[in-house]
Write a protein that holds these residues in place. Structure first.
Motif, PDB file in Angstrom:
ATOM      1  N   ASP A 260       0.763  -1.297  -0.088  1.00 12.52           N
ATOM      2  CA  ASP A 260       0.020  -0.051  -0.195  1.00 12.52           C
ATOM      3  C   ASP A 260       0.968   1.310   0.015  1.00 12.52           C
ATOM      4  N   THR A 261       1.725   1.518  -1.018  1.00 14.39           N
ATOM      5  CA  THR A 261       2.565   2.592  -1.209  1.00 14.39           C
ATOM      6  C   THR A 261       1.815   3.823  -1.376  1.00 14.39           C
ATOM      7  N   THR A 262       0.721   3.825  -1.930  1.00 15.94           N
ATOM      8  CA  THR A 262      -0.172   5.066  -1.972  1.00 15.94           C
ATOM      9  C   THR A 262      -0.684   5.716  -0.379  1.00 15.94           C
ATOM     10  N   ALA A 263      -0.719   4.797   0.282  1.00 14.39           N
ATOM     11  CA  ALA A 263      -1.124   5.535   1.927  1.00 14.39           C
ATOM     12  C   ALA A 263       0.193   6.180   2.495  1.00 14.39           C
ATOM     13  N   ILE A 264       1.253   5.433   2.128  1.00 18.33           N
ATOM     14  CA  ILE A 264       2.815   5.941   2.435  1.00 18.33           C
ATOM     15  C   ILE A 264       2.964   7.306   1.862  1.00 18.33           C
ATOM     16  N   ASP A 265       2.600   7.315   0.633  1.00 20.22           N
ATOM     17  CA  ASP A 265       2.738   8.505   0.066  1.00 20.22           C
ATOM     18  C   ASP A 265       1.802   9.711   0.637  1.00 20.22           C
ATOM     19  N   LEU A 266       0.558   9.286   0.463  1.00 19.11           N
ATOM     20  CA  LEU A 266      -0.258  10.335   1.150  1.00 19.11           C
ATOM     21  C   LEU A 266       0.139  10.836   2.315  1.00 19.11           C
ATOM     22  N   HIS A 267       0.460   9.940   3.291  1.00 17.20           N
ATOM     23  CA  HIS A 267       0.734  10.560   4.541  1.00 17.20           C
ATOM     24  C   HIS A 267       1.823  11.490   4.697  1.00 17.20           C
ATOM     25  N   PHE A 268       2.869  11.415   3.623  1.00 17.89           N
ATOM     26  CA  PHE A 268       4.117  12.063   3.727  1.00 17.89           C
ATOM     27  C   PHE A 268       3.583  13.356   3.338  1.00 17.89           C
ATOM     28  N   GLN A 269       2.874  13.540   2.220  1.00 19.26           N
ATOM     29  CA  GLN A 269       2.438  14.598   1.516  1.00 19.26           C
ATOM     30  C   GLN A 269       1.582  15.593   2.487  1.00 19.26           C
ATOM     31  N   PHE A 270       0.722  14.866   3.151  1.00 16.60           N
ATOM     32  CA  PHE A 270      -0.322  15.837   4.217  1.00 16.60           C
ATOM     33  C   PHE A 270       0.406  15.892   5.520  1.00 16.60           C
ATOM     34  N   HIS A 271       1.473  15.452   5.746  1.00 19.61           N
ATOM     35  CA  HIS A 271       2.016  15.627   7.245  1.00 19.61           C
ATOM     36  C   HIS A 271       3.552  16.599   6.938  1.00 19.61           C
ATOM     37  N   CYS A 272       4.444  15.837   6.229  1.00 15.43           N
ATOM     38  CA  CYS A 272       5.748  16.543   6.164  1.00 15.43           C
ATOM     39  C   CYS A 272       5.694  17.442   4.810  1.00 15.43           C
ATOM     40  N   GLY A 273       5.163  17.012   3.620  1.00 13.80           N
ATOM     41  CA  GLY A 273       5.078  17.680   2.484  1.00 13.80           C
ATOM     42  C   GLY A 273       4.470  18.938   2.664  1.00 13.80           C
ATOM     43  N   TRP A 274       3.477  19.181   3.418  1.00 17.54           N
ATOM     44  CA  TRP A 274       2.442  20.215   3.841  1.00 17.54           C
ATOM     45  C   TRP A 274       3.461  21.466   4.154  1.00 17.54           C
ATOM     46  N   ALA A 275       4.623  20.951   5.225  1.00 19.12           N
ATOM     47  CA  ALA A 275       5.454  22.019   5.659  1.00 19.12           C
ATOM     48  C   ALA A 275       6.635  22.181   4.445  1.00 19.12           C
ATOM     49  N   THR A 283       8.907  22.608  -8.069  1.00 21.70           N
ATOM     50  CA  THR A 283       7.617  23.489  -8.369  1.00 21.70           C
ATOM     51  C   THR A 283       7.349  24.573  -7.249  1.00 21.70           C
ATOM     52  N   GLY A 284       7.841  24.260  -6.100  1.00 20.12           N
ATOM     53  CA  GLY A 284       7.142  24.906  -4.912  1.00 20.12           C
ATOM     54  C   GLY A 284       5.758  24.749  -4.730  1.00 20.12           C
ATOM     55  N   ASP A 285       5.116  25.663  -3.914  1.00 17.16           N
ATOM     56  CA  ASP A 285       3.691  25.428  -3.616  1.00 17.16           C
ATOM     57  C   ASP A 285       3.362  24.163  -2.811  1.00 17.16           C
ATOM     58  N   TYR A 286       2.217  24.126  -2.410  1.00  7.04           N
ATOM     59  CA  TYR A 286       1.890  22.966  -1.424  1.00  7.04           C
ATOM     60  C   TYR A 286       1.856  21.585  -2.316  1.00  7.04           C
ATOM     61  N   SER A 306     -11.806  26.644  -1.121  1.00  7.97           N
ATOM     62  CA  SER A 306     -11.005  25.767  -0.178  1.00  7.97           C
ATOM     63  C   SER A 306     -10.399  26.222   1.253  1.00  7.97           C
ATOM     64  N   LEU A 307     -10.398  25.343   2.048  1.00  2.00           N
ATOM     65  CA  LEU A 307      -9.753  25.637   3.523  1.00  2.00           C
ATOM     66  C   LEU A 307      -8.454  25.739   3.459  1.00  2.00           C
ATOM     67  N   LEU A 308      -7.729  25.253   2.374  1.00  2.00           N
ATOM     68  CA  LEU A 308      -6.127  25.427   2.344  1.00  2.00           C
ATOM     69  C   LEU A 308      -5.989  26.940   1.618  1.00  2.00           C
ATOM     70  N   PRO A 309      -5.313  27.946   1.965  1.00  2.00           N
ATOM     71  CA  PRO A 309      -4.950  28.946   1.345  1.00  2.00           C
ATOM     72  C   PRO A 309      -4.203  29.054   0.116  1.00  2.00           C
ATOM     73  N   LYS A 310      -4.545  29.698  -0.771  1.00  2.00           N
ATOM     74  CA  LYS A 310      -3.624  29.669  -2.024  1.00  2.00           C
ATOM     75  C   LYS A 310      -2.558  30.777  -1.990  1.00  2.00           C
ATOM     76  N   PHE A 311      -1.390  30.275  -2.186  1.00  2.00           N
ATOM     77  CA  PHE A 311      -0.360  31.139  -2.555  1.00  2.00           C
ATOM     78  C   PHE A 311      -0.266  31.788  -3.927  1.00  2.00           C
TER      79      PHE A 311
END
Length: 499
Positions: A260-275, A283-286, A306-311
């Motif tokens: 389940d590599t999808t779960a690993i990648d999604l977890h990374f993007q939403f926790h570590c990648g967010w910051a 590319t920059g940005d979220y 979106s609740l996520l602000p836009k740069f």
């Protein structure tokens, strides 16, 4: 084996003969840095002395004592404000290459604003830095480790875009006053943690409990602030060889279900990648998946945007590339699984990933901290893969227990995690440059108060003198620093009292 060098097999072979010995000894790379860390509110005390102003953690612990497990505060903590010389002597005895500490913003700017500078506060940090340098210890200085002036919180804190200007003014004062003797700066510590737990929830100061709107707005302003501080340093204060970066907390992710590599990648993007994606990606940005999922959930919940602000494109370019190194805080991992979603339905927790803990993982005094060294190697590799193998400094890694100086469990944890890191360097080719144990001293551990101890040095919090006693782990780490190697065994040396 190494996969980041055009030398390919040749490099892999060199790695093998460098570290693989019959007794399974792993040597640290040349010029690798070994240190330990603390944070201002957690150790300094002297909360209202020598002209210091009130911080959000002063306000939080004084007015919400029931939120702290033992109803304690950081009013005295380790009393390092008065005992810094003793602490530096301990660090010298430990033989660390560097010491990471943070500046208390309200100690140097008691009103928060840069028009009133507290010379006593500035001199405290100058004296600490001079003491460290006299002992041959490099200071790693964190500008912001969660304790901004309470006056700014009354105006919204990190949900107010003016924080970008206020903290930049503060940073300029620190660079001017302390920069001449400091080579390494960290701008902001763990924005994902204080934004989620301090603004999204009430588990850290300031305890706003604003939900997703609050935490995403907080991060948006923190990233802008980091970038502005970086550019100020780069354009006005940088000396040859100086480095400045941001610190991110990234846990490991272990798939609950095979492949389940999808779960690993999604977890990374939403926790570590967010910051860090806005800073370290090409590319920059979220992360795109964050923008997509959060926009979809926001629409389904009836929000007009979106609740996520836009740069803006200008901000995307201004933030991108604003770090000389990747500073990683890592303690543990979670088990992850993809949650099935039907078209037109909300993404589970935005990410579409469910987290849990594996009951087979050994524990610690902290309910969230399980011993999963393979997750440490995994996250180091993930960062290397995502962001073109940047110079990586482990700025926090540690283990909690409840008492005592015979801390065999801490030694076992540290040994397994350091080994995982060295394998990531030698077998995987990851560009790790330094390692930091959290923490140097037992200290005030936020909502846990003094009930959880992370220190290499035991502090007696019932003694008015805050007596320090090195633990077994202190001497174990000292031996590693002296020999610059990690052996297959981790027998604990005898505790030595160090004055």
């Amino acid at each position: 084996m190494a996969s980041y060098s055009f030398l390919g097999v040749t490099v892999s072979f060199i790695f093998i003969i460098t570290y693989a010995f019959a007794n399974d000894t792993l040597h640290f790379p040349k010029d690798f840095l070994l240190g330990t860390a603390t944070a201002s509110y957690q150790i300094e005390g002297a909360w209202n002395e020598s002209g210091k102003g009130e911080s959000i953690w002063d306000e939080y612990t004084h007015n919400r004592p029931n939120f702290i497990r033992d109803h304690s505060t950081g009013d005295v903590a380790c009393d390092s404000y008065h005992k810094y010389k003793e602490d530096v002597q301990l660090l010298s005895n430990l033989k660390v290459d560097f010491y990471r500490f943070s500046i208390s913003w309200p100690r140097v700017l008691p009103t928060g604003y840069a028009n009133v500078i507290n010379r006593e506060g500035i001199n405290y940090y100058k004296n600490l830095i001079n003491e460290l340098l006299a002992k041959g210890i490099e200071p790693f200085v964190t500008l912001y480790h969660w304790d901004h002036p309470e006056i700014f919180e009354k105006m919204g804190g990190w949900t107010n875009e003016m924080m970008v200007e206020w903290i930049s003014d503060y940073a300029r004062v620190i660079f001017k006053e302390l920069g001449p003797k400091v080579k390494y700066f960290i701008t902001i510590n763990e924005a994902a943690v204080f934004c989620d737990e301090g603004y999204g929830r009430n588990d850290k100061a300031p305890g706003k409990n604003l939900g997703s709107t609050g935490k995403y707005l907080c991060m948006h302003n923190a990233l802008k602030a980091h970038a502005k501080i970086y550019h100020i340093y780069d354009e006005e204060f940088r000396k040859p060889g100086d480095k400045i970066g941001i610190d991110a907390a990234c846990s490991g992710a272990i798939a609950k279900h095979l492949n389940d590599t999808t779960a690993i990648d999604l977890h990374f993007q939403f926790h570590c990648g967010w910051a860090v994606h806005p800073i370290f990606s090409k590319t920059g940005d979220y992360p795109e998946v964050m923008k997509t999922h959060i926009a979809e959930n926001s629409r389904l919940d009836g929000y007009p945007r979106s609740l996520l602000p836009k740069f803006s494109p200008t901000w995307v370019n201004y933030i991108k590339g604003t770090s000389d190194f990747f500073a990683l805080n890592h303690y543990t991992s979670v088990r992850v699984e993809t949650v099935p979603r039907e078209e037109g339905q909300r993404w589970y927790q935005f990410s579409g990933v469910k987290e849990s803990l594996d009951p087979s993982w050994p524990g610690s005094a902290s309910s969230w901290l399980k011993v999963v060294p393979q997750g440490f190697r995994e996250i180091i590799n993930k960062i290397a893969k995502e962001y073109d193998n940047p110079p990586l400094y482990i700025m926090e890694n540690g283990f909690s227990d409840e008492c005592c100086t015979s801390d065999h469990s801490r030694i076992s944890y540290l040994h397994s995690y350091i080994k995982a890191m060295l394998l990531a360097i030698y077998e995987d080719g990851c560009n790790v440059k330094g390692y930091t144990i959290w923490s140097f001293l037992d200290n005030f551990e936020w909502l846990a108060g003094y009930t959880e101890r992370f220190g290499l040095v035991y502090v007696n919090f019932t003694d008015s003198q805050r007596t320090r006693t090195p633990k077994l782990s202190f001497n174990w780490y000292k031996h590693i620093i002296e020999t610059r190697k990690l052996t297959s065994t981790f027998d604990s040396p005898t505790v030595i009292n160090v004055a």
